[in-house]
Scaffold this active site. Sequence first.
Site, mmCIF file in Angstrom:
data_model
loop_
_atom_site.group_PDB
_atom_site.id
_atom_site.type_symbol
_atom_site.label_atom_id
_atom_site.label_comp_id
_atom_site.label_asym_id
_atom_site.label_seq_id
_atom_site.Cartn_x
_atom_site.Cartn_y
_atom_site.Cartn_z
ATOM 1 N N GLU A 2 0.822 -1.201 0.000
ATOM 2 C CA GLU A 2 0.000 0.000 0.000
ATOM 3 C C GLU A 2 0.862 1.259 0.000
ATOM 4 O O GLU A 2 1.816 1.384 0.758
ATOM 5 C CB GLU A 2 -0.926 0.012 1.227
ATOM 6 C CG GLU A 2 -1.930 1.147 1.196
ATOM 7 C CD GLU A 2 -2.823 1.176 2.407
ATOM 8 O OE1 GLU A 2 -3.959 1.675 2.285
ATOM 9 O OE2 GLU A 2 -2.396 0.696 3.478
ATOM 10 N N CYS A 91 -0.415 -8.588 5.703
ATOM 11 C CA CYS A 91 -0.063 -7.201 6.004
ATOM 12 C C CYS A 91 0.272 -7.039 7.489
ATOM 13 O O CYS A 91 -0.533 -7.394 8.355
ATOM 14 C CB CYS A 91 -1.212 -6.272 5.620
ATOM 15 S SG CYS A 91 -0.840 -4.526 5.969
ATOM 16 N N GLY A 193 10.148 -12.323 0.271
ATOM 17 C CA GLY A 193 10.795 -11.703 1.422
ATOM 18 C C GLY A 193 12.296 -11.574 1.295
ATOM 19 O O GLY A 193 13.004 -12.565 1.121
ATOM 20 N N GLU A 194 12.798 -10.343 1.347
ATOM 21 C CA GLU A 194 14.228 -10.022 1.432
ATOM 22 C C GLU A 194 15.016 -10.460 0.197
ATOM 23 O O GLU A 194 16.188 -10.818 0.288
ATOM 24 C CB GLU A 194 14.824 -10.643 2.700
ATOM 25 C CG GLU A 194 15.987 -9.887 3.306
ATOM 26 C CD GLU A 194 15.662 -8.470 3.779
ATOM 27 O OE1 GLU A 194 16.598 -7.669 3.872
ATOM 28 O OE2 GLU A 194 14.473 -8.162 4.045
ATOM 29 N N GLY A 216 8.929 -7.623 -4.084
ATOM 30 C CA GLY A 216 8.284 -6.412 -3.587
ATOM 31 C C GLY A 216 9.252 -5.250 -3.595
ATOM 32 O O GLY A 216 9.562 -4.677 -4.641
#
Length: 309
Positions: A2, A91, A193-194, A216
């Site tokens: 977001e 989230c 992730g990461e 992401g």
Amino acid sequence: MEGLLDHMLRDVLTRVGGIDRCVSEFIRITDRLMPNRVFTRIVPELLNGGLTPAGVPVRAQLLGSDPVCMAENAGKLAALKPAGIDLNFGCPAKNVNRHRGGAVLLDEPELILQIVSAVKRAMPPGMPLSAKMRLGYMDDSRTLECAQAMVDGGAEELVIHARTKADGYKPPAYWERIDAVRTKVEVSVVANGEVWTAADARACLQQSGCSALMLGRGMVADPGLALAICRPAAAALSWQELLPLMRLFWGQVMVHMPAKHQAGRLKQWLHYLRRRYPEAEEAYLRVRTINSPFELHLQLFGMPAEAPI
């Protein structure tokens, strides 16, 4: 993500290549049926056949805790023909969790099952349903239980962010813990992730046992990351190649955002790009105190075609 990976950035990043699919920012569902304009505001790709301008499919993501409301909104959303629907159980934001959304539901696998089942029943046959989760809320004691609830409810794919809500975004990500879930469920599992570099991607795939990744923040910091993962021999995306894409993004920001937020939106992306590009560090330091869209444009791109008199 977001406020970060919105439709404007999805447009730009999918033009680079290497991305097979996108998931939208979450659409928060509370106690009402959302009008179509809410869905199309957050996922304008719904007006383009569920695709970004580059032709990459976009799944629309829902977040909420009421099975009935989630199902009713999923049915209405499905009528707009997204490339699929995704459910957010990952989230970590305090405000979201306080209102029983996102990762806090990982303490309630029974409710997760109800939500996923209700949404699945409301969707037309053949439309994909996926779900994103973390390893847990405060710990990972119920990871497999939650994952199985999603699968039992009808999710055909799981994306697992390899940290708990309590871990936040602090390194490391525990990629090996994804493998413990992947080997127990009968659907595709995607690791997340990461992952900031192609080397991270290789390590993540090896430790998780997965064959697919969701990117992401790493993709925001390095728009060429997906391409580098898919095509290791390809030349890295240079700063000069990135600049036209940044200008395209800036043009969309000026169209879609209020003037008072425009400079901040571009500076937000520049801040991430500093991790990959020395030129971004120099540019960020040059514009970080500028709030005027015109002055920022002047500093980064030169005189606009239609400069104010």
